[in-house]
Structure formats: structure tokens, C-alpha cells
Design an enzyme around this catalytic site. Structure first.
Site, mmCIF file in Angstrom:
data_model
loop_
_atom_site.group_PDB
_atom_site.id
_atom_site.type_symbol
_atom_site.label_atom_id
_atom_site.label_comp_id
_atom_site.label_asym_id
_atom_site.label_seq_id
_atom_site.Cartn_x
_atom_site.Cartn_y
_atom_site.Cartn_z
ATOM 1 N N GLU A 93 2.557 -57.473 -19.213
ATOM 2 C CA GLU A 93 3.472 -56.374 -19.551
ATOM 3 C C GLU A 93 4.782 -56.513 -18.778
ATOM 4 O O GLU A 93 4.870 -56.104 -17.627
ATOM 5 C CB GLU A 93 2.821 -55.017 -19.216
ATOM 6 C CG GLU A 93 3.757 -53.847 -19.523
ATOM 7 C CD GLU A 93 3.141 -52.473 -19.212
ATOM 8 O OE1 GLU A 93 2.064 -52.423 -18.606
ATOM 9 O OE2 GLU A 93 3.770 -51.472 -19.572
ATOM 10 N N LYS B 206 2.226 -56.956 -23.887
ATOM 11 C CA LYS B 206 2.564 -55.531 -23.973
ATOM 12 C C LYS B 206 4.046 -55.385 -23.636
ATOM 13 O O LYS B 206 4.414 -55.276 -22.473
ATOM 14 C CB LYS B 206 1.689 -54.746 -22.996
ATOM 15 C CG LYS B 206 2.037 -53.264 -22.891
ATOM 16 C CD LYS B 206 0.907 -52.461 -22.270
ATOM 17 C CE LYS B 206 1.325 -51.034 -22.028
ATOM 18 N NZ LYS B 206 0.198 -50.150 -21.707
#
Ligand code: 13P
Length: 346
Positions: free
Chosen positions: A182, A224
Site C-alpha cells: 500500500e 492497495k
């Protein structure tokens, strides 16, 4: 490393109609959320709140492929003594774990951060696997300078963060845990959507270059990312179609097709914005994308149930209904089947 098993989990994370519930707020962050509803952040209250979500059976079964947990939660038991991990598994969902230790000031780069947590990670991953985690999350934070200050983010801070993400991802795969990588480009600033595009593309290219050098198998990895979107303080806000178009264009430029699943963070968008943007990408650009595109929302899934619950046992059904509604709306958005009409009909 069992790449077949990793690949199956990475695919399952964004199965049609499903996405991820990010319930991994650190103790500090959940306190802020509880402050907003005037509830004290005790261990029992945190347990009760999360138990409420994980027991929302239909929503979990139909729309939540995986749940990201915080260290405290993966070890916690429901009121009746059932481990919370078992509630999640019982609903057919996969438990995951946040393993980073947060973004800390980066030496030599005033105003920028690097995410820490690599020391001892190999041992922690083994323990989390034994506790039931089959995927993990590490969040790097990239801010964009205010008032056109192009010194932030610096290539140095981006590389420091993508290097840490790649080392984390390699350790995860060694432990048979799917890494969610992420790299969050924040939407806090006054930048326009095109500056977000430029920074996001740079960050993603750096990330995939580092993942390659660290021999991370993309088939067993989940990305992500943030959406490509104007900063909250920008006077030039982009419409839903523009966000969808520029986000897909950016991902196509920088994300290899071997990656099975992309799940967005909500990052401070309103619930309905986060849903509408995801829906537009899947409704308008499905054929242009080699990956499944879904959600891994924290705030955009939890703001409504948190408020409906407000710390009272008698509000648990209302909290679960609010969660079920957002889960269903986002499940529809992952298929490109959401509409404003369905949103309002609830
Ligand atoms: P938000 O959807 O609230 O951005 O949270 C997702 C997340 O897990 C951030 O690390």
C-alpha cells in the site's frame, strides 16, 4: 513459498462482488474514531465494535473476502470466548494482519516519512501465520507538497518507502502470506488531479521496480493504491468520470498485468464518493484492465456503522445494517453495477 496458495488468496481478495474490510486501525487511530462518537477507547469497547462488524453474517459472507486486523484484534476473543479470527473464518472470509509500525520522520528529508517495522518481521510473520493470517498489509505514506512545492515528495523518500515495501513483501511470501503493498499518496493537500497522477505514477513505477529486484512474485501480491484524485483543499475538484479515467490510465501505465488484484483505499473520500469512483472504473473501463479492481476500505465502510452503533449494545443491529449496506454498495461497485438509485433505495 507456495506460489499456488498465494495466488489463490490474491485472487480471492477481489473475487466478483467482494473486497476487503480494513479494520486494522492502530490504538491511536481507533481512539480518534471513538472520540468522534464520544465512546471511550477501551480494549472491551474495541472488541465489541469489531465483533459487531464480524458478526454481520450476510454482509461478511457475500461481500467481505478478507479482513485486515490489528495486532490486538488477531489475539482477541468475542464476548462468548470465540476467537475473533474464528468469527471471520466462519463467515468464509480470510483474516489478514497489519504488520508495519507506522510512518516515522525520515532523516534528511524534513516533512517526509518512512514506514518502519522490518526488524524482527520474519518472526512476527510466522506467529501471525500460526494465528490464522493469510495476508498482510504495509502502508507507506507519500505526501504532496502544498502550494506547488515540488520538493515533496522527494525521490529519496519515495525510494526509501518502496524499498521497505519490497523487503516486507519478500518476507511475507517466504512465510506463505500474501503481501498487500500500500503506497498511499495522500489527498490532504491543495494539489490538482494531474499532480496526483504524476506522483502516483512515479511511486507505482518505483514500487514495481523494487518488487522486481526483491524477487517478489506479482501473481501472489495485491496492490492497495490511492485513486488519482484532487487534494481535499484543491479548488479544482474532478468529477467521477475524470477520477475513474485518470486512475485507470495511471494504473495501466505502471502496474504489470501479472498482478491479480487491485483494491483501493478510501483515504478520506466520503462513503458514496469512494463507491461511485470504484463503480465508474468497473462500469466504464472494465475491458481496459487486466486486473480485478475492488475495495479495501476503512473509513468508507466503517463511518456509517460506527455512528449507528455509538457504543450502545441496543444499536448493534443498526450498526450491522449500516455496515451491510456499505458492503453491498461496494460489492456492486466492484462489478460496475452500482447506481445512485440503489444507494438511495436502501
Ligand atoms: P481508508 O480506507 O480509511 O483509507 O483505510 C484503508 C487502510 O487500510 C489504510 O491503511
Amino acid at each position: 513459498m507456495n506460489l499456488d496458495a498465494l495466488h489463490k488468496i490474491a485472487v480471492a481478495m477481489a473475487a466478483p462482488g467482494k473486497g476487503i474490510l480494513a479494520a486494522d486501525e492502530s490504538t491511536g487511530t481507533i481512539k480518534k474514531r471513538f472520540d468522534s462518537i464520544d465512546v471511550e477507547s477501551t480494549e472491551d469497547n474495541r472488541r465489541d465494535y469489531r465483533e459487531m462488524l464480524f458478526r454481520a453474517d450476510a454482509a461478511m459472507k457475500e461481500h467481505i473476502a478478507g479482513v485486515i486486523l490489528f495486532d490486538e484484534t488477531i489475539r482477541q476473543q468475542a464476548r462468548d470466548g470465540t476467537p475473533l479470527v474464528k468469527l471471520i473464518e466462519g463467515a468464509g472470509s480470510i483474516p489478514g494482519i497489519k504488520v508495519d509500525n507506522g510512518a516515522k520522520p525520515l532523516a534528511g528529508a524534513p516533512g517526509e516519512t518512512v514506514t518502519e517495522g522490518l526488524d524482527g518481521l520474519r518472526g512476527r510473520l510466522k506467529e501471525y501465520y500460526d494465528l490464522g493470517a493469510r495476508f498482510a498489509k504495509w502502508r507507506a505514506v507519500i505526501d504532496i507538497g502544498r502550494e506547488g512545492d515540488h520538493r515533496i515528495p522527494s525521490p529519496y523518500s519515495i525510494r526509501a518507502n518502496t524499498h521497505a515495501l519490497a523487503r516486507y513483501a519478500a518476507l511475507c511470501q517466504e512465510a506463505d502470506i500474501v503481501p498487500i503493498v500500500e503506497p498511499e499518496v495522500l489527498m490532504d493537500g491543495d494539489h490538482d488531479i494531474d499532480r496526483c497522477y504524476e506522483v502516483t505514477e512515479y511511486v507505482l513505477r518505483a514500487l514495481f521496480s523494487d518488487l522486481y529486484e526483491h524477487r517478489v512474485a506479482l501473481e501472489g501480491t495485491v496492490l492497495k493504491p490511492n485513486m488519482v484524485i484532487a487534494g481535499k483543499l484543491s479548488e479544482k475538484q474532478a468529477g467521477v468520470s475524470e477520477v475513474a479515467e485518470k486512475t485507470v490510465k495511471c494504473l495501466r501505465a505502471a502496474v504489470p498485468a501479472a498482478l491479480p488484484s487491485i483494491v483501493f483505499l478510501s483515504g478520506g473520500q466520503s462513503d458514496e464518493e469512494a463507491t461511485a469512483h470504484l463503480n465508474a472504473m468497473n462500469a466504464e473501463h472494465r475491458d481496459a484492465m487486466p486486473w480485478a479492481l475492488s475495495f479495501s476500505y476503512g473509513r468508507a465502510l466503517q463511518a456509517a456503522p460506527l455512528k449507528a452503533w455509538s457504543g450502545r449494545t441496543e444499536n448493534v443491529p443498526a450498526g450491522q445494517a449500516a455496515f451491510a449496506h456499505r458492503a453491498r454498495m461496494n460489492g456492486l461497485a466492484s462489478l460496475g453495477d452500482w447506481s445512485d438509485g440503489l444507494e438511495q433505495a436502501a
